[in-house]
Design an enzyme around this catalytic site. Structure first.
Site, PDB file in Angstrom:
ATOM      1  N   SER A 170      78.646 125.067 -46.069  1.00  0.00           N
ATOM      2  CA  SER A 170      78.894 123.815 -45.372  1.00  0.00           C
ATOM      3  C   SER A 170      78.016 123.719 -44.121  1.00  0.00           C
ATOM      4  O   SER A 170      76.788 123.756 -44.228  1.00  0.00           O
ATOM      5  CB  SER A 170      80.390 123.699 -45.056  1.00  0.00           C
ATOM      6  N   HIS A 180      85.051 120.785 -52.013  1.00  0.00           N
ATOM      7  CA  HIS A 180      84.445 121.427 -50.852  1.00  0.00           C
ATOM      8  C   HIS A 180      85.297 122.621 -50.423  1.00  0.00           C
ATOM      9  O   HIS A 180      86.519 122.603 -50.522  1.00  0.00           O
ATOM     10  CB  HIS A 180      84.339 120.426 -49.701  1.00  0.00           C
ATOM     11  N   ASP A 193      83.020 117.093 -54.172  1.00  0.00           N
ATOM     12  CA  ASP A 193      82.711 117.307 -52.765  1.00  0.00           C
ATOM     13  C   ASP A 193      81.874 116.141 -52.257  1.00  0.00           C
ATOM     14  O   ASP A 193      80.859 115.801 -52.867  1.00  0.00           O
ATOM     15  CB  ASP A 193      81.919 118.616 -52.618  1.00  0.00           C
TER      16      ASP A 193
END
Length: 324
Positions: free
Chosen positions: A164, A292, A262
């Protein structure tokens, strides 16, 4: 919307979270959000695997700040045959997360990829805004190439990785490495953030209901960015910041994981395409039924184990491990 269904365990998990009715991170004060994330991180993650040694160190940043880093070692360092090393940047929207929240994942990568892992506790918003996190990442990058031999690591086999927001930092570090004559062997980008405006089709289609929401993303970036103009800085948006994003010619090869449900899915795919267009080898690993942050859901979602194994295989190949 994605054509593949959600993984059944992921769907059950999202239902449990919805029924729990806990306030989302973006509804909290930033300090409370940090605490809540740390408390929730171990609940769904794998049990932390044992490794040979764990050591907490500090790296001096350009402004004198001591950046905490945690060094994991899979076995006794043999100075005649130094170990490969992965520099890892945790996720958390540049606002939450730590070396503690990502301890199980770093332990797994250390043991299964047979490499040292240096996990970086870069500074977070809102106290420390852009570009502090990027500067911290770059300072650790240069430090590890200088100090690898002293630590028992092989400077010719250093990889960069992160999930991320940490994937954003790892991608930016790959560019910084190219710019300064360093040669990492891989950038391991797990659902990385790469785009400036969060306006891709996956951002629009998956804005609600899949753990990471559009409102949460906006909140994270409001804690991190020092102003709207910084969205166009390639250190924040290596895909398209400023229109063309980072110049990625001659950066190290990439392994990029994306999740079907995601919001960041499309920018991960686009970054793999950008790298390939520049002549960089980029492997895209698409996990269509995942959401995610799924790399940290292994206790609850058995299918995560395959993604972990894929990441390990990419590291082992980049490090030149001979497979039996």
């Amino acid at each position: 919307m994605p054509s593949s269904p959600l993984d059944p365990q992921v769907a059950a998990l999202l239902d449990l979270i919805a029924r729990a009715r806990r306030p989302p991170i973006h509804a909290m004060d930033p300090e409370d959000a940090k605490i809540a994330y740390e408390k929730s991180a171990p609940i769904l993650d794998i049990n932390p695997p044992a490794v040979h040694a764990v050591e907490d160190l500090h790296v001096c940043a350009r402004d004198g700040h001591g950046i905490p880093v945690r060094l994991y070692t899979p076995r006794e360092a043999n100075w005649a045959e130094p170990l490969p090393l992965l520099v890892y940047f945790h996720g958390g929207g540049f606002t939450v997360g730590s070396v503690n929240s990502h301890d199980p994942l770093c332990r797994l990568l250390c043991g299964q990829a047979d490499c040292m892992v240096l996990s970086v506790d870069y500074r977070l918003g809102p106290q420390w805004r852009f570009p502090t996190a990027a500067n911290d990442a770059f300072d650790v990058l240069h430090w590890i190439f200088e100090e690898a031999g002293r630590l028992g690591a092989d400077p010719a086999r250093i990889a960069l990785g992160g999930d991320s927001a940490g994937g954003t930092l790892a991608a930016a570090c790959a560019v910084e490495a190219r710019n300064t004559g360093l040669a990492p062997v891989l950038q391991l980008l797990v659902y990385p953030g790469t785009c400036a405006r969060q306006d891709t089709p996956s951002h629009r289609a998956l804005a609600e209901g899949y753990l990471l929401t559009a409102e949460m993303i906006r909140w994270f970036f409001s804690q991190y960015l020092d102003g709207e103009a910084s969205r166009d800085d390639w250190r924040f948006a290596p895909l398209d910041g400023g229109g063309t994003g980072a110049d990625v010619r001659d950066v190290c090869p990439a392994w990029i994981a994306v999740a079907g449900y995601d919001p960041l899915h499309d920018e991960g795919v686009a970054y793999a395409d950008k790298l390939r267009a520049a002549g960089v080898a980029a492997t895209l690993a698409d996990y269509p039924g995942m959401i995610h942050d799924f790399f940290k859901l292994g206790r609850f979602v058995p299918a995560v184990a395959q993604a972990h194994a894929d990441a390990v295989a990419a590291l082992r190949a980049a490090f030149g491990h001979t497979e039996n």
